[in-house]
Scaffold this motif. Structure first.
Motif, PDB file in Angstrom:
ATOM      1  N   ASP A 237      -3.876   5.559 -11.659  1.00  0.00           N
ATOM      2  CA  ASP A 237      -4.875   4.547 -12.011  1.00  0.00           C
ATOM      3  C   ASP A 237      -5.471   4.911 -13.368  1.00  0.00           C
ATOM      4  O   ASP A 237      -6.098   5.965 -13.513  1.00  0.00           O
ATOM      5  CB  ASP A 237      -5.969   4.495 -10.939  1.00  0.00           C
ATOM      6  CG  ASP A 237      -6.976   3.368 -11.183  1.00  0.00           C
ATOM      7  OD1 ASP A 237      -6.750   2.556 -12.102  1.00  0.00           O
ATOM      8  OD2 ASP A 237      -7.981   3.308 -10.454  1.00  0.00           O
ATOM      9  N   LYS A 238      -5.225   4.068 -14.369  1.00  0.00           N
ATOM     10  CA  LYS A 238      -5.727   4.300 -15.724  1.00  0.00           C
ATOM     11  C   LYS A 238      -5.318   5.686 -16.235  1.00  0.00           C
ATOM     12  O   LYS A 238      -6.111   6.403 -16.846  1.00  0.00           O
ATOM     13  CB  LYS A 238      -7.241   4.135 -15.768  1.00  0.00           C
ATOM     14  CG  LYS A 238      -7.714   2.743 -15.386  1.00  0.00           C
ATOM     15  CD  LYS A 238      -9.229   2.648 -15.354  1.00  0.00           C
ATOM     16  CE  LYS A 238      -9.679   1.263 -14.916  1.00  0.00           C
ATOM     17  NZ  LYS A 238     -11.159   1.163 -14.803  1.00  0.00           N
ATOM     18  N   GLY A 239      -4.073   6.054 -15.975  1.00  0.00           N
ATOM     19  CA  GLY A 239      -3.534   7.308 -16.456  1.00  0.00           C
ATOM     20  C   GLY A 239      -3.862   8.521 -15.610  1.00  0.00           C
ATOM     21  O   GLY A 239      -3.368   9.619 -15.883  1.00  0.00           O
ATOM     22  N   LYS A 240      -4.675   8.351 -14.580  1.00  0.00           N
ATOM     23  CA  LYS A 240      -5.068   9.470 -13.719  1.00  0.00           C
ATOM     24  C   LYS A 240      -4.348   9.385 -12.387  1.00  0.00           C
ATOM     25  O   LYS A 240      -4.301   8.324 -11.764  1.00  0.00           O
ATOM     26  CB  LYS A 240      -6.575   9.453 -13.495  1.00  0.00           C
ATOM     27  CG  LYS A 240      -7.071  10.569 -12.586  1.00  0.00           C
ATOM     28  CD  LYS A 240      -8.579  10.460 -12.356  1.00  0.00           C
ATOM     29  CE  LYS A 240      -9.060  11.545 -11.407  1.00  0.00           C
ATOM     30  NZ  LYS A 240     -10.533  11.431 -11.155  1.00  0.00           N
ATOM     31  N   VAL A 241      -3.776  10.494 -11.953  1.00  0.00           N
ATOM     32  CA  VAL A 241      -3.106  10.527 -10.649  1.00  0.00           C
ATOM     33  C   VAL A 241      -4.156  10.550  -9.550  1.00  0.00           C
ATOM     34  O   VAL A 241      -4.955  11.491  -9.456  1.00  0.00           O
ATOM     35  CB  VAL A 241      -2.182  11.754 -10.526  1.00  0.00           C
ATOM     36  CG1 VAL A 241      -1.596  11.839  -9.122  1.00  0.00           C
ATOM     37  CG2 VAL A 241      -1.062  11.684 -11.559  1.00  0.00           C
ATOM     38  N   LEU A 242      -4.163   9.498  -8.707  1.00  0.00           N
ATOM     39  CA  LEU A 242      -5.123   9.417  -7.606  1.00  0.00           C
ATOM     40  C   LEU A 242      -4.595  10.070  -6.335  1.00  0.00           C
ATOM     41  O   LEU A 242      -5.370  10.629  -5.555  1.00  0.00           O
ATOM     42  CB  LEU A 242      -5.482   7.954  -7.298  1.00  0.00           C
ATOM     43  CG  LEU A 242      -6.363   7.210  -8.279  1.00  0.00           C
ATOM     44  CD1 LEU A 242      -6.771   5.861  -7.689  1.00  0.00           C
ATOM     45  CD2 LEU A 242      -7.617   8.021  -8.611  1.00  0.00           C
ATOM     46  N   ALA A 243      -3.292   9.984  -6.099  1.00  0.00           N
ATOM     47  CA  ALA A 243      -2.748  10.519  -4.851  1.00  0.00           C
ATOM     48  C   ALA A 243      -1.249  10.700  -4.968  1.00  0.00           C
ATOM     49  O   ALA A 243      -0.571   9.997  -5.723  1.00  0.00           O
ATOM     50  CB  ALA A 243      -3.064   9.578  -3.688  1.00  0.00           C
ATOM     51  N   THR A 244      -0.728  11.670  -4.218  1.00  0.00           N
ATOM     52  CA  THR A 244       0.715  11.864  -4.064  1.00  0.00           C
ATOM     53  C   THR A 244       0.997  12.090  -2.583  1.00  0.00           C
ATOM     54  O   THR A 244       0.181  12.693  -1.878  1.00  0.00           O
ATOM     55  CB  THR A 244       1.220  13.075  -4.867  1.00  0.00           C
ATOM     56  OG1 THR A 244       0.552  14.252  -4.410  1.00  0.00           O
ATOM     57  CG2 THR A 244       0.965  12.901  -6.352  1.00  0.00           C
ATOM     58  N   TRP A 245       2.128  11.605  -2.110  1.00  0.00           N
ATOM     59  CA  TRP A 245       2.483  11.777  -0.701  1.00  0.00           C
ATOM     60  C   TRP A 245       3.982  11.572  -0.535  1.00  0.00           C
ATOM     61  O   TRP A 245       4.658  11.062  -1.431  1.00  0.00           O
ATOM     62  CB  TRP A 245       1.698  10.837   0.201  1.00  0.00           C
ATOM     63  CG  TRP A 245       1.965   9.372   0.005  1.00  0.00           C
ATOM     64  CD1 TRP A 245       2.746   8.569   0.775  1.00  0.00           C
ATOM     65  CD2 TRP A 245       1.420   8.515  -1.027  1.00  0.00           C
ATOM     66  NE1 TRP A 245       2.742   7.273   0.302  1.00  0.00           N
ATOM     67  CE2 TRP A 245       1.937   7.218  -0.801  1.00  0.00           C
ATOM     68  CE3 TRP A 245       0.565   8.722  -2.105  1.00  0.00           C
ATOM     69  CZ2 TRP A 245       1.614   6.144  -1.612  1.00  0.00           C
ATOM     70  CZ3 TRP A 245       0.242   7.644  -2.930  1.00  0.00           C
ATOM     71  CH2 TRP A 245       0.774   6.373  -2.685  1.00  0.00           C
ATOM     72  N   THR A 246       4.494  11.991   0.614  1.00  0.00           N
ATOM     73  CA  THR A 246       5.918  11.893   0.913  1.00  0.00           C
ATOM     74  C   THR A 246       6.100  11.270   2.293  1.00  0.00           C
ATOM     75  O   THR A 246       5.299  11.518   3.203  1.00  0.00           O
ATOM     76  CB  THR A 246       6.585  13.280   0.890  1.00  0.00           C
ATOM     77  OG1 THR A 246       6.472  13.826  -0.427  1.00  0.00           O
ATOM     78  CG2 THR A 246       8.061  13.201   1.267  1.00  0.00           C
ATOM     79  N   SER A 247       7.133  10.451   2.437  1.00  0.00           N
ATOM     80  CA  SER A 247       7.453   9.843   3.734  1.00  0.00           C
ATOM     81  C   SER A 247       8.942  10.018   3.996  1.00  0.00           C
ATOM     82  O   SER A 247       9.741  10.171   3.067  1.00  0.00           O
ATOM     83  CB  SER A 247       7.089   8.353   3.747  1.00  0.00           C
ATOM     84  OG  SER A 247       7.753   7.655   2.696  1.00  0.00           O
TER      85      SER A 247
END
Length: 380
Positions: A237-247
């Motif tokens: 969001d606007k160049g900032k990583v808000l979240a990472t996850w794996t499925s």
């Protein structure tokens, strides 16, 4: 008119009369027109039959879906006070319709599933959300661009607009969570950037995505793993990583669903606002009309059964007046709207500043401030 036609006409008239009497509207459908949930306040639920009892049970499940979409909170149905209202879901229904879905069973035989499409009254649902003080991810909601690369064994390829069906599972799941995902056009420059997606180069994708609005991207790479499919996701969001996850899942479509769910959860956490019922806390309330032990037991039993009331502590009693400290999962305004619906308690309007409910600040060591909200027992 023959006897058979007269009997059919009377049956039709009776059915229409019963529907009108129920207060719920069943939409008229034309040939080729299929009922479906198209907005945040519509929901689809499977039912075993079209009986009234089955339908009303499905209304509760449908309202849970709508609350999740309208608030953006996948756990909205588990919030305090919601469970009780799901049992009254029929009161929020504006209309409903049925749809028959045809499929193929594992044996290859045709299978049929009946779907109930329920439309809820937006104003009633919004009032419920406000009354319970549910946090809300405000509308309109951003439409992130989904940069999805899939490697089925022949190398990663970008899913653009022309390949939208390949991402249908994640796109539809986003809609079921109350927002939408967009896809890049898939031009040559974007196709060439699939390597950036694969190595997680969020800056490169954010730059490439600058032609789209808003500046929000979901990067996903789907590939074969041991036992099925694996998907790695990153929300920017606007160049900032808000979240990472794996499925992961044996089914590629199911592995993709988590892309929409993880995005919704992260955006809800980032953008949700407190409900208008006010912040939760401890509040001093004054109850008028508690004239007997029976009144007290009735009041105590009622408050004990409310999931929005986490704790009740009697403070003092005099005459027919009782004062309590209530630990609430919503604000005092939401509590007042909630209890007035039952008729057990009604708020007493007063210009006295002491009758304005005020939550206890942290500095009071768990004790409420002098603010008091006054209620009267029903029928007193």
């Amino acid at each position: 008119m023959t006897h058979g036609l007269r009997r059919t006409s009377w049956r039709l008239l009776l059915a229409m009369t019963l529907l009108l009497a129920s207060g719920l509207a069943v939409a008229q459908r034309t040939e080729g027109d299929r009922a479906s949930a198209t907005g945040a306040y519509d929901a689809e639920t499977s039912v075993r039959n079209q009986t009234e009892s089955e339908r009303e049970a499905a209304f509760g499940r449908a309202l849970a879906q709508v609350l999740a979409k309208a608030t953006g909170d996948s756990g909205a149905a588990t919030r305090p006070g919601v469970r009780e209202e799901l049992g009254k879901a029929k009161a929020y229904v504006d209309g409903y319709d049925y749809r028959q879905d045809e499929g193929v069973s594992v044996t290859g035989a045709p299978s049929f599933k009946t779907m109930l499409v329920t439309r809820f009254r937006r104003d009633a649902v919004d009032d419920l959300i406000a009354m319970l003080g549910l946090p809300v991810w405000p509308l309109p909601r951003a439409k992130p661009v989904l940069w999805l690369a899939i490697d089925d064994g022949s190398g990663p390829r970008l899913v653009g607009l022309a390949q939208a069906n390949a991402a249908r599972a994640v796109l539809d799941q986003a809609k079921s969570r109350g927002y939408a995902l967009g896809l890049p056009s898939g031009n040559a420059a974007e196709q060439a950037a699939v390597g950036a997606i694969w190595r997680g180069d969020t800056a490169a994708i954010a730059s490439l995505s600058s032609r789209y609005s808003p500046p929000m991207q979901v990067l996903g790479k789907l590939y074969r793993g041991s036992g099925g499919w694996v998907a790695d996701w990153t929300l920017v969001d606007k160049g900032k990583v808000l979240a990472t996850w794996t499925s992961n899942s044996p089914d590629a479509r199911r592995a993709m669903l988590a892309g929409a769910d993880g995005t919704a959860d992260a955006l809800f956490k980032r953008y949700a606002k407190s409900g208008s019922g006010g912040p939760p806390g401890r509040f001093r309330v004054r109850i008028l009309g508690v004239a007997s032990a029976d009144d007290y037991l009735r009041l105590a039993g009622y408050l004990d059964g409310l999931s929005i009331v986490k704790r009740v502590q009697p403070v003092f009693a005099t005459g027919n007046t009782l004062e309590l400290d209530l630990d609430l999962a919503t604000g005092i305004g939401g509590f007042a709207r909630y209890v007035e619906r039952s008729g057990v308690l009604s708020q007493v309007n007063s210009s006295n500043p002491d009758d304005a409910g005020v939550a206890a600040p942290a500095s009071t060591a768990g004790r409420p401030t002098a603010g008091v909200t006054t209620f009267r027992m029903g029928g007193r």
